[in-house]
Design a protein around this motif. Sequence first.
Motif, short mmCIF file in Angstrom:
data_model
loop_
_atom_site.label_atom_id
_atom_site.label_comp_id
_atom_site.label_asym_id
_atom_site.label_seq_id
_atom_site.Cartn_x
_atom_site.Cartn_y
_atom_site.Cartn_z
N ALA A 205 -16.03 16.06 -46.62
CA ALA A 205 -17.15 15.78 -47.52
C ALA A 205 -18.49 16.06 -46.84
O ALA A 205 -19.42 16.58 -47.47
N ARG B 251 -19.07 18.31 -44.71
CA ARG B 251 -19.22 19.76 -44.55
C ARG B 251 -19.66 20.47 -45.84
O ARG B 251 -19.96 21.65 -45.81
N ARG B 252 -19.66 19.74 -46.96
CA ARG B 252 -20.08 20.36 -48.22
C ARG B 252 -21.52 20.84 -48.12
O ARG B 252 -22.39 20.12 -47.64
N GLU B 253 -21.78 22.04 -48.63
CA GLU B 253 -23.11 22.62 -48.54
C GLU B 253 -24.15 21.82 -49.32
O GLU B 253 -25.32 21.79 -48.96
N ASP B 254 -23.71 21.14 -50.42
CA ASP B 254 -24.69 20.42 -51.22
C ASP B 254 -25.01 19.04 -50.66
O ASP B 254 -26.00 18.43 -51.06
#
Length: 468
Positions: A219, A221-224
Motif C-alpha cells: 500500500a 508503494r502505491r503512486e497515489d
Amino acid sequence: MTALALVVAALKGAEKAPLVEYRGRSFTGAELLGRIRARAGDLRAAGLRDGDNALIVENDNLSAIEQLIACWWLGASGCLVDFRSAPARIAEWVARLAPGLVIGLRPLQGTGIHLQTRNPDPDSAFADPLPDNPDRIALSWSSSGSTGMPSLHARSQQVLATALRRHIAESQAEPWGTMLSPVSVAYSASCHRWLRNLAAAKPIVALDLIHRIDELDAALRREDVKECALPPAMIRRLAAMPGDGIRYPQLDRLVSVGGPALPADKVAAVTRLSPNYTMTYSCVGIGLIARIAGADILARPTSCGRPASGVTVEIRDGDRPCLPGQTGEIVVTADQRDAARPGDLGWLDAEGYLHVAGRVQGLLCRNGVNFRAEGLAAAALALPAVEDAAVIALPDADGGDEVHLVVQGPDACAALLAESMRTALPAAERPDRIHFRDRLPLSAAGKVDLRALAQEIRTAIAAAGHAT
C-alpha cells in the motif's frame, strides 16, 4: 461553525468525488453522508440522545469515523476504543464514561454492545442533524494508557472545528495527496488525520487494522499514496525489509507517531524509507510538542527537534529548573493552558533541541543500582531477530525490582540474546528473566501495552507456582 458542519459541508461539496477507499471499494462524499445519516437513524432508534456519550469499540476505521459523526448528528459525543483492548480495559471505560450506548460491529463478552452493520442502508437515513451548538462535546481522546490508567481529554465542537479549519487552510496553501490509514482511529493522532482529511475533502485509503507487513508495504508503494503515519515499531519493521535505495520515493510525508523512535530507527527511516520522514513528539493534553525531519535527523539522531511554535518546554528536577544538558522531567505549556507532563524524562541541548531519555516510570533499581528500562530494551533490539522488546519490573522479595525482558521474536535466539545481554550490559542491568512472544500486546497508538503485559507475566508466574 462546528466540526460537524465543516465535515458535512465538505462531503456535500465532494458529492461525486471518491474520498475513502476500503476493501477495494470507493466511497464518494454523497455515499459517506448517506452512510452517516443511516447510522444516525440506527443510533436514534437504539436510544442515543442529545448530550449522551457513546463508547465506540471499532474494528475498522471507516465504520468508527462514521459512527462518531453519526453521534454528532444526534448531539451526542463519542469516545473511540480499540476493539483489541482486553475485556477488562473496555469494562474500565464503561465504568468511567457511563455511556448512553456502547457501539461496535462485533459482540464483546460481558458488554451490552449495540451492533451496527459494516455497510448501513442509506434508505434508512435519519433526517437533518440537530442545530449547531459549538459548546457540545465532540469527542473524548485518551492518552495511550501503556503504563497506567489512561487520562481523558474532551474536545468541544468549536475547539475541534478551529483545529480543522487550520488544517483546511494548510491544505489550500500546500496541496495534500492521498493519505494511507493503517493505524486505529482509537489513537487520537489517527482520528484527527481522518477528520482533517474529510473536512478538507482529501482522499483516504484505509487498510484493515489487522494486516501483514507485506500488505502495508504494498500500500505504501502505491503512486497515489503521499502520506502515512505509523508507530515507531512499524517503521522499524519496514526499514528492515530487504532492498536497495529509497523504498517509498513518492511519499511527501512519512510520519512516526506514538512515542519517540530510537536514533538508529530514525536514521534508517530517512536513508531507507523516505527522505521526507518526520518524527513527532506529542501528548494528548497538548498536541504537537516537537518534530524533527530529514537532514536534521541525520545531524541530531537522538533529538525530537525544537519545540513547536507556541509551545514552551522546561526540564525540571522536582521544582528546580534544569540547565541545558541536564536530565529531568519534561514539562510542557502551550496556548496559555496549564502545564502538562507527558511522563517522559529528557534534556534540552545548548541549541534548544529536545532529547527524550525515557519514561519517568522507566527507572529500575536492583541492589541499590539504578538503571533505565530503555537501555535494556535497546540492547535487545540491537539483535536483528528481535522485532520488538519491552521491560517489565515486578517487586522482588528485597524491595527492589525483578526485571523481566519480553521480546517479540523466535525463542531459538535465546542463547544469542543472553550472550548479547552479557556483552552489552553490566551485570546489575541484565534481566532476571527473558520471555519470548509471537506478538507483544499493543495499545491503539501502536505502543506496547505495558499494563497488559505486566498482567500477562504475573499470571504466568502464578500459574507456574501453582503447577509446582
